[in-house]
Design a protein around this motif. Structure first.
Motif, short mmCIF file in Angstrom:
data_model
loop_
_atom_site.label_atom_id
_atom_site.label_comp_id
_atom_site.label_asym_id
_atom_site.label_seq_id
_atom_site.Cartn_x
_atom_site.Cartn_y
_atom_site.Cartn_z
N ALA A 92 115.78 39.32 -111.36
CA ALA A 92 116.78 38.87 -110.39
C ALA A 92 117.38 40.08 -109.77
N THR A 93 116.64 40.57 -108.62
CA THR A 93 117.27 41.54 -107.92
C THR A 93 117.72 40.93 -106.72
N ASP A 96 118.15 40.68 -102.65
CA ASP A 96 117.54 40.99 -101.36
C ASP A 96 118.49 41.11 -100.35
N ALA A 97 118.00 41.56 -99.12
CA ALA A 97 119.15 41.87 -98.21
C ALA A 97 120.04 40.94 -97.77
N ALA A 98 119.79 39.61 -97.72
CA ALA A 98 120.54 38.48 -97.45
C ALA A 98 121.73 38.50 -98.53
N ALA A 99 121.38 38.64 -99.85
CA ALA A 99 122.37 38.48 -100.83
C ALA A 99 123.20 39.73 -101.03
N ILE A 100 122.71 40.99 -100.58
CA ILE A 100 123.64 42.08 -100.46
C ILE A 100 124.53 41.99 -99.17
N GLN A 101 124.24 41.43 -98.28
CA GLN A 101 124.95 41.42 -97.12
C GLN A 101 125.90 40.32 -97.09
N LEU A 123 119.43 45.40 -110.18
CA LEU A 123 120.00 44.78 -111.32
C LEU A 123 120.54 43.56 -111.16
N GLY A 124 120.72 43.15 -109.84
CA GLY A 124 121.15 41.76 -109.53
C GLY A 124 122.81 41.61 -109.19
N ARG A 125 123.46 42.82 -109.33
CA ARG A 125 124.94 42.89 -109.46
C ARG A 125 125.57 44.27 -108.94
N LEU A 141 125.37 49.11 -117.71
CA LEU A 141 125.28 48.19 -118.70
C LEU A 141 126.18 46.92 -118.42
N ALA A 142 125.60 45.84 -118.85
CA ALA A 142 126.13 44.65 -118.24
C ALA A 142 127.66 44.37 -119.00
#
Length: 149
Positions: A12-13, A15-20, A86-88, A146-147
């Protein structure tokens, strides 16, 4: 030589749209006006554009960036470089900035490179360039990986 940025990266990385979307959802980051230009998970690199605003000026009508907004850009882009793997987003442990030359009447391009993506700590280096491609500041930041919860 940099450490393997994907060593501990889950499926679950970001992408550009999620970061934006995360930039736009944060009142402070949205105020900075950051926009994602490139995401490279394999190389652990994130490139972001930061526009100049009058509120960022060191002195009124000087056009010169104050060091505080430069530091905020470095911390934010470094955070999301590690966080995209890390997806977060991640909490900052420590960061430093070296100011190399004044940034005047220019947008800035921040290029972050993940140096370590470990179980408990991630490290990113961030270079800030002016519109002419000159390096104006460099930073290194450490983030807790760490989560939480």
């Amino acid at each position: 030589m940099s450490a393997n940025p994907k060593a501990l990266a889950p499926a679950a990385t970001l992408d550009a749209a999620a970061i934006q979307a995360r930039f736009d959802d944060s009142p402070f980051i949205a105020w900075l006006g950051l926009s994602v230009r490139d995401v490279n998970h394999e190389q652990g690199e994130l490139t972001v554009l930061a526009p100049m605003r009058p509120e960022f000026e060191r002195g009124a009508a000087s056009g010169q960036w104050h060091g505080g907004p430069l530091a905020a850009v470095i911390d934010t882009v470094g955070d999301f470089a590690v966080g995209m793997l890390l997806g977060r987003g991640l909490p900052t442990i420590n960061f430093r900035v070296d100011y190399l030359r004044p940034a005047v009447n220019t947008a800035l391009t921040a290029v972050a490179r993940v140096r370590r993506n470990g179980r408990s700590v991630g490290v990113a280096d961030v270079d800030l360039y002016n519109d002419q491609g000159a390096l104006v500041a460099i930073g290194r930041a450490t983030y807790a990986t760490l989560a939480q919860g």
